[in-house]
Design an enzyme around this catalytic site. Sequence first.
Site, PDB file in Angstrom:
ATOM      1  N   LYS A  27     110.921 -41.846  74.356  1.00 11.09           N
ATOM      2  CA  LYS A  27     109.745 -42.703  74.447  1.00 11.09           C
ATOM      3  C   LYS A  27     109.453 -43.406  73.140  1.00 11.09           C
ATOM      4  O   LYS A  27     108.854 -44.473  73.115  1.00 11.09           O
ATOM      5  CB  LYS A  27     108.539 -41.866  74.866  1.00 11.09           C
ATOM      6  CG  LYS A  27     108.207 -40.746  73.878  1.00 11.09           C
ATOM      7  CD  LYS A  27     107.099 -39.860  74.383  1.00 11.09           C
ATOM      8  CE  LYS A  27     106.816 -38.744  73.381  1.00 11.09           C
ATOM      9  NZ  LYS A  27     105.770 -37.836  73.858  1.00 11.09           N
ATOM     10  N   ALA A  29     111.972 -43.511  70.317  1.00 13.37           N
ATOM     11  CA  ALA A  29     113.115 -43.925  69.510  1.00 13.37           C
ATOM     12  C   ALA A  29     114.424 -43.703  70.255  1.00 13.37           C
ATOM     13  O   ALA A  29     114.474 -42.991  71.271  1.00 13.37           O
ATOM     14  CB  ALA A  29     113.136 -43.140  68.192  1.00 13.37           C
ATOM     15  N   ASP A 168     102.257 -33.076  69.337  1.00  9.23           N
ATOM     16  CA  ASP A 168     102.937 -33.341  70.617  1.00  9.23           C
ATOM     17  C   ASP A 168     104.009 -32.286  70.841  1.00  9.23           C
ATOM     18  O   ASP A 168     105.066 -32.568  71.372  1.00  9.23           O
ATOM     19  CB  ASP A 168     103.545 -34.741  70.620  1.00  9.23           C
ATOM     20  CG  ASP A 168     104.036 -35.173  71.995  1.00  9.23           C
ATOM     21  OD1 ASP A 168     103.398 -34.814  73.004  1.00  9.23           O
ATOM     22  OD2 ASP A 168     105.074 -35.859  72.068  1.00  9.23           O
ATOM     23  N   ASN A 173     110.571 -31.339  72.536  1.00  4.73           N
ATOM     24  CA  ASN A 173     110.881 -31.743  71.166  1.00  4.73           C
ATOM     25  C   ASN A 173     111.066 -30.536  70.244  1.00  4.73           C
ATOM     26  O   ASN A 173     110.671 -30.539  69.091  1.00  4.73           O
ATOM     27  CB  ASN A 173     109.820 -32.697  70.605  1.00  4.73           C
ATOM     28  CG  ASN A 173     108.412 -32.279  70.933  1.00  4.73           C
ATOM     29  OD1 ASN A 173     108.101 -31.095  70.941  1.00  4.73           O
ATOM     30  ND2 ASN A 173     107.550 -33.255  71.190  1.00  4.73           N
ATOM     31  N   ASP A 189     110.752 -34.588  66.185  1.00  5.95           N
ATOM     32  CA  ASP A 189     109.836 -35.629  66.679  1.00  5.95           C
ATOM     33  C   ASP A 189     108.441 -35.491  66.081  1.00  5.95           C
ATOM     34  O   ASP A 189     107.521 -34.968  66.719  1.00  5.95           O
ATOM     35  CB  ASP A 189     109.752 -35.624  68.204  1.00  5.95           C
ATOM     36  CG  ASP A 189     111.041 -36.083  68.852  1.00  5.95           C
ATOM     37  OD1 ASP A 189     111.870 -36.688  68.140  1.00  5.95           O
ATOM     38  OD2 ASP A 189     111.227 -35.842  70.063  1.00  5.95           O
TER      39      ASP A 189
END
Length: 287
Positions: A27, A29, A168, A173, A189
């Site tokens: 979303k 990169a 996040d 991630n 991330d």
Amino acid sequence: MKAPPRLQSLLEEGLIDTVVRQLMSGKEAMVFVVRSGEQTLCAKIYKEANNRSFRQAVDYTENRKVKNSRSARAMAKGSKFGRQEQEAAWQSAEVDALYRLAAAGVRVPQPYNFHDGVLLMELVTDANGDAAPRLNDVAFTPEQALQHHATLVAEVVRMLCAGVVHGDLSEFNILLASSDDVDFPVIIDLPQAVDAAGNNHAQRMLLRDVANLRDFFGQFEPTLLKTDYGPEIWSLYQGGLLSNDTPLTGHYERANADVDMEAVLREIDDARAEDAARRLRMATATP
């Protein structure tokens, strides 16, 4: 493979020698495996703002500061130059967070360079030297779930003691790396990472990060679903009692107080949006 346009300047500058393959497109990169001398690295190309799907960016960029006063004024006005500077600040946030957390001993990929909107960093690998899988792609025994959950809660604490909240954090991630036959999670991330003391949403984000870990590993070890590490960690942090070695119980006694319905409703909306985002990632993620 043919190098994408965004990596041409790195080739011309001699920062990388070849582009091996695309590793993933997310979303925020696109990530490529590249070679630099004898090293195999990751090259993370950040997507332009109009091509990103990351939600609620204002929550994450709140109180982020830039050293240049002209840039700060332009960002506040929302001019074209200001938007460009905001984008540059967004991209450099992950670089700053990676260096900060690596210095604090948090397991994150080692950053090597940031050039022309591309982050060069360590390629996190599995036991075979291949790119490490995300937690979402791995099944765990109850014992493994307990072990990795404990490790990641400790990493959240280490991050918070370094003044950073991921914002996040989830099974999407975190990579499961391997070295000397030992598996361990590596957090990735971080462009949305926030300053724990300077962002009004930091508490909410940390609670959500820890809840995501609980819910994921609770699929494999249901006893984890009864834990409540997030509020305990934040309460200790606010009281100046949190350190990397602070023992945690996983339990937290909430004081009797009026319910903040606005906050509750916002959490519900966040949870729904997060679930929708996860489903989209699962549907669109490439191996």
